[in-house]
Design a protein around this motif. Structure first.
Motif, short mmCIF file in Angstrom:
data_model
loop_
_atom_site.label_atom_id
_atom_site.label_comp_id
_atom_site.label_asym_id
_atom_site.label_seq_id
_atom_site.Cartn_x
_atom_site.Cartn_y
_atom_site.Cartn_z
N GLU A 46 0.83 -1.20 0.00
CA GLU A 46 0.00 0.00 0.00
C GLU A 46 0.86 1.25 0.00
O GLU A 46 0.58 2.22 -0.72
N ARG A 47 1.94 1.24 0.76
CA ARG A 47 2.82 2.40 0.81
C ARG A 47 3.54 2.60 -0.53
O ARG A 47 3.64 3.72 -1.02
N GLU A 48 4.01 1.50 -1.11
CA GLU A 48 4.66 1.61 -2.42
C GLU A 48 3.68 2.15 -3.47
O GLU A 48 4.06 2.98 -4.30
N ALA A 49 2.44 1.69 -3.42
CA ALA A 49 1.44 2.18 -4.37
C ALA A 49 1.16 3.66 -4.17
O ALA A 49 1.04 4.43 -5.14
N ALA A 50 1.08 4.11 -2.91
CA ALA A 50 0.84 5.52 -2.62
C ALA A 50 2.01 6.37 -3.10
O ALA A 50 1.81 7.46 -3.67
N GLU A 51 3.23 5.89 -2.87
CA GLU A 51 4.41 6.64 -3.33
C GLU A 51 4.46 6.69 -4.85
O GLU A 51 4.78 7.73 -5.45
N VAL A 66 -0.14 22.60 -1.98
CA VAL A 66 0.48 22.40 -0.68
C VAL A 66 -0.38 21.49 0.20
O VAL A 66 0.14 20.62 0.91
N ARG A 67 -1.68 21.68 0.13
CA ARG A 67 -2.56 20.84 0.94
C ARG A 67 -2.49 19.38 0.50
O ARG A 67 -2.48 18.47 1.33
N GLU A 68 -2.44 19.16 -0.80
CA GLU A 68 -2.33 17.77 -1.30
C GLU A 68 -1.01 17.15 -0.88
O GLU A 68 -0.96 15.99 -0.45
N ILE A 69 0.07 17.92 -0.98
CA ILE A 69 1.39 17.41 -0.58
C ILE A 69 1.38 17.08 0.91
O ILE A 69 1.85 16.02 1.33
N ALA A 70 0.81 17.96 1.73
CA ALA A 70 0.75 17.72 3.17
C ALA A 70 -0.12 16.50 3.46
O ALA A 70 0.22 15.68 4.34
N SER A 71 -1.21 16.38 2.75
CA SER A 71 -2.10 15.23 2.95
C SER A 71 -1.40 13.92 2.58
O SER A 71 -1.48 12.92 3.31
N ARG A 73 1.84 13.36 2.44
CA ARG A 73 2.93 13.11 3.41
C ARG A 73 2.36 12.55 4.71
O ARG A 73 2.95 11.64 5.31
N ALA A 74 1.26 13.10 5.16
CA ALA A 74 0.64 12.61 6.40
C ALA A 74 0.20 11.16 6.21
O ALA A 74 0.41 10.31 7.10
N TYR A 75 -0.38 10.88 5.05
CA TYR A 75 -0.82 9.51 4.78
C TYR A 75 0.38 8.55 4.74
O TYR A 75 0.33 7.47 5.34
N LEU A 76 1.45 8.96 4.07
CA LEU A 76 2.65 8.13 4.03
C LEU A 76 3.27 7.97 5.42
O LEU A 76 3.79 6.91 5.76
N GLY A 77 3.19 9.03 6.23
CA GLY A 77 3.69 8.94 7.60
C GLY A 77 2.88 7.95 8.43
O GLY A 77 3.44 7.14 9.19
N ILE A 78 1.57 8.00 8.25
CA ILE A 78 0.71 7.05 8.97
C ILE A 78 1.00 5.62 8.51
O ILE A 78 1.10 4.70 9.34
N LEU A 79 1.15 5.45 7.21
CA LEU A 79 1.50 4.11 6.70
C LEU A 79 2.84 3.65 7.26
O LEU A 79 3.01 2.47 7.61
N GLY A 80 3.80 4.57 7.36
CA GLY A 80 5.10 4.23 7.94
C GLY A 80 4.97 3.78 9.38
O GLY A 80 5.63 2.82 9.81
#
Length: 156
Positions: A46-51, A66-71, A73-80
């Motif tokens: 899932e993380r690889e697909a999101a990246e 900026v909001r999309e980038i922050a969103s 990044r937050a999603y990738l952080g949660i996945l991490g």
């Protein structure tokens, strides 16, 4: 000859049941470990697909949101974080499998010890039976010899 009776049959059954219970517990621990590994693998995919989605989406747009980038990044952080938790859970499951495997080994050793004792007792029982049989055969042979000597009229 009497039937062989092992005085520790109850202990033998108990040890066998304990080993079987340990094997069931090991199988359950392995299944739990496999579930944790699958969960972690799914999160990694899932993380690889999101990246990959993020990489594909960035060059196609001229402007950065900026909001999309922050969103993202937050999603990738949660996945991490979820992957890190899943990795810890997988490590715990691995330790549980190792513990259960050790319990199976110890239970098997205990069961084999009783089996070796049974075999030694059976061997001693067979040897005693052979001795008794040989003594009986010797006695029968001696009586037959004495009877044959008496029948010929010679003193025994």
């Amino acid at each position: 000859m009497k039937r062989f009776r092992f005085p520790f049959e109850a202990l033998e059954r108990l040890r066998r049941r304990r080993r079987e219970a340990c094997e069931v517990a090991l199988a359950q621990a392995r299944a739990a470990r496999d579930r944790e590994a699958a969960r972690r693998a799914a999160l990694a995919i899932e993380r690889e697909a999101a990246e990959a989605d993020w990489r594909e989406a960035m060059p196609s747009r001229g402007l950065l949101d900026v909001r999309e980038i922050a969103s993202r990044r937050a999603y990738l952080g949660i996945l991490g974080q979820r992957i890190a938790l899943a990795t810890r859970a997988l490590a715990l499951a691995d330790r549980e499998v190792a513990t259960r495997r050790q319990a199976v080994l110890e239970a098997s050793r205990a069961e084999k010890a009783v089996a070796r004792l049974r075999e030694r007792r059976r061997t001693a029982w067979l040897a005693e039976g052979a001795r008794e049989e040989q003594a009986f055969v010797d006695e029968v042979g001696l009586l037959a010899h004495r009877h044959a000597v008496r029948a010929l009229g010679r003193p025994a």
